[in-house]
Design a protein around this motif. Structure first.
Motif, PDB file in Angstrom:
ATOM      1  N   SER A 140       0.825  -1.207   0.000  1.00  0.00           N
ATOM      2  CA  SER A 140       0.000   0.000   0.000  1.00  0.00           C
ATOM      3  C   SER A 140       0.861   1.260   0.000  1.00  0.00           C
ATOM      4  O   SER A 140       0.541   2.249  -0.672  1.00  0.00           O
ATOM      5  N   THR A 141       1.961   1.230   0.753  1.00  0.00           N
ATOM      6  CA  THR A 141       2.884   2.367   0.770  1.00  0.00           C
ATOM      7  C   THR A 141       3.407   2.655  -0.628  1.00  0.00           C
ATOM      8  O   THR A 141       3.436   3.808  -1.088  1.00  0.00           O
ATOM      9  N   LYS A 181       2.610   5.968  -3.133  1.00  0.00           N
ATOM     10  CA  LYS A 181       3.693   6.741  -3.753  1.00  0.00           C
ATOM     11  C   LYS A 181       3.519   6.773  -5.272  1.00  0.00           C
ATOM     12  O   LYS A 181       3.709   7.815  -5.911  1.00  0.00           O
ATOM     13  N   ALA A 182       3.135   5.630  -5.846  1.00  0.00           N
ATOM     14  CA  ALA A 182       2.944   5.559  -7.294  1.00  0.00           C
ATOM     15  C   ALA A 182       1.781   6.455  -7.730  1.00  0.00           C
ATOM     16  O   ALA A 182       1.877   7.197  -8.720  1.00  0.00           O
ATOM     17  N   ALA A 183       0.676   6.397  -6.981  1.00  0.00           N
ATOM     18  CA  ALA A 183      -0.493   7.215  -7.315  1.00  0.00           C
ATOM     19  C   ALA A 183      -0.171   8.702  -7.182  1.00  0.00           C
ATOM     20  O   ALA A 183      -0.585   9.523  -8.012  1.00  0.00           O
ATOM     21  N   GLU A 184       0.577   9.033  -6.138  1.00  0.00           N
ATOM     22  CA  GLU A 184       0.952  10.427  -5.910  1.00  0.00           C
ATOM     23  C   GLU A 184       1.790  10.974  -7.071  1.00  0.00           C
ATOM     24  O   GLU A 184       1.666  12.139  -7.456  1.00  0.00           O
ATOM     25  N   LEU A 195      12.825   1.561  -2.923  1.00  0.00           N
ATOM     26  CA  LEU A 195      12.388   0.835  -1.726  1.00  0.00           C
ATOM     27  C   LEU A 195      12.895  -0.608  -1.833  1.00  0.00           C
ATOM     28  O   LEU A 195      12.121  -1.563  -1.905  1.00  0.00           O
ATOM     29  N   ILE A 196      14.209  -0.761  -1.864  1.00  0.00           N
ATOM     30  CA  ILE A 196      14.801  -2.059  -2.192  1.00  0.00           C
ATOM     31  C   ILE A 196      14.498  -3.114  -1.127  1.00  0.00           C
ATOM     32  O   ILE A 196      14.049  -4.226  -1.448  1.00  0.00           O
TER      33      ILE A 196
END
Length: 421
Positions: A167-168, A172-175, A265-266
């Motif tokens: 979800s995090t 971030k992707a949507a933002e 976000l590895i």
């Protein structure tokens, strides 16, 4: 003293070994956190507007929820796995066909999943890929060996972590594309038809969904089996599709772990990738053990080890050469579920005789024919292939069994007439 098979590979699960709502729910959530669904979500995200995507996922989940929920009901009522239920419809030796197909595909996907984990991790860490495959394969086989208890523990750990980290990444992707409004404004470069989209949505999970009884046979109540399956399915499958779709819209990558790599976000990517594949692979290995147990009559635990070793050793070869074939083979699995549903609910009117009292016929050729017709319907009839397969298979099986029943009555009647004369 004879050791008890706590997984009840070749018998109904006794009531005193059944689980309550929450343990069943966690296990079913783990089943629905299915790696391939993220890929399918990415495909849909690239080919549909966001509102179309939501509509397709809801429609697909409604169909899949009905399918898996009905199988869950049968499993909880009888306490039987998919493979033992198949004996009623296919006959004892006839059930070896679905058991082999289900086991073979699950061992294949176990190997593919292990390689899917090792390849991106190797790119990031530089660790030898075969060492990563060996470590992952051994760990996943180890937990699958311990059966439902281990599946519940893995799911209890994996599901919240995948949900939070995934979800995090999605937020971030949507933002990055303008939030909700950006998603609503998104227009695909190459649109796909709604029928094709629904086929992708249903087809991504219906094969795995056929294995629902392997897990819900441990449910204490029929109602909780159905409710946990349907709710877990809507939550898990929807999340997987959303993770894949939004990440794909924002970055062009369908896999949430690839999206996370792009987002730097590895560590979360490796955790999400590992846990997602772990839940998928453990369920696959568990189901494959039950399938081969039905054929060989050996305990599931021993077969899990054998299947895990085969899948691990062949992981890279399966990944490079076999994915297309496994996908094709997956079209042969939904007719198995359709036959079990039609046989239980229509032919036997919702009641099977107790498994331990049954003497099964060797092969029911009607079921074999119906299975073949289902594959043909999925391949050649226009429309939505999984739905075509389910309907055609069910109709042929019911019609064939009714016809045989009529012929048997005619034979019995003629014998009575001869005796009376």
């Amino acid at each position: 003293m004879k050791k008890i098979d706590t997984e009840f590979s070749l018998q109904a699960v006794p009531l005193n070994h059944r689980n309550g709502f929450w343990k069943t729910f966690v296990v079913m959530l783990g089943l629905t956190f299915f790696s391939a669904s993220m890929m399918s979500g990415g495909e849909l995200g690239q080919g549909l507007t966001f509102l179309q995507f939501i509509g397709i996922v809801l429609a697909g989940n409604l169909i899949l929820g009905a399918y898996t929920g009905a199988l869950a009901y049968i499993a909880a009522k009888t306490g039987l796995s998919t493979h033992l239920l198949a004996r009623y419809a296919f006959g004892e030796k006839g059930s070896y066909l679905p058991s082999f197909l289900l086991a073979f595909t699950q061992i294949g996907w176990f190997g593919v999943g292990t390689a899917m984990f090792a390849i991106p991790v190797q790119k990031v860490t530089g660790i030898d890929i075969y060492l990563l495959i060996a470590i992952a394969g051994i760990a996943m086989t180890f937990t699958a060996f311990f059966g439902m208890k281990a599946l519940a523990i893995i799911s209890f750990i994996a599901v919240p972590l995948i949900t939070v980290l995934g979800s995090t990444s999605v937020f971030k992707a949507a933002e990055s594309i303008g939030g909700i409004q950006g998603l609503l404004d998104y227009q695909p470069a190459e649109a796909i038809s709604l029928a094709a989209a629904l086929t992708i949505c249903i087809g991504s999970f219906i094969s795995a969904g056929t294995l629902t009884p392997d897990f819900t046979r441990f449910a204490r109540k029929k109602r909780s089996a159905v409710v946990t399956t349907v709710i877990a399915f809507f939550i898990g499958n929807t999340l997987m599709f959303v993770f894949g779709a939004i990440g794909s819209i924002a970055t062009g990558q369908a896999d949430i772990s690839e999206v996370m790599f792009i987002q730097n976000l590895i560590l979360p990517a490796i955790i999400v990738l590992g846990l997602n594949i772990w839940t998928t692979n453990d369920n696959a290995l568990y189901a494959s053990g039950l399938g081969l147990s039905n054929i060989t009559k050996l305990p599931k635990q021993k077969l899990v080890i054998v299947n895990g070793v085969i899948g691990t050793l062949a992981a890279m070869w399966l990944y490079n050469n076999f994915v297309g074939f496994l996908t094709l083979l997956g079209s042969a699995l939904p007719p198995i579920g359709a036959i079990i549903l039609a046989d239980f609910f229509i032919v036997h009117r919702g009641n099977y005789r107790a498994f331990k009292t049954m003497t099964f016929q060797p092969i029911n050729w009607v079921a074999i024919l119906a299975w073949g017709v289902g594959i043909v319907a999925a391949t050649f009839i226009p429309g939505i292939p999984p739905i075509n397969a389910l309907i055609a298979t069910g109709v042929v099986h019911v019609a064939g069994m009714k016809f045989i029943g009529m012929k048997e009555k005619q034979v019995m009647t003629s014998k009575v007439e001869k005796v009376s004369n």
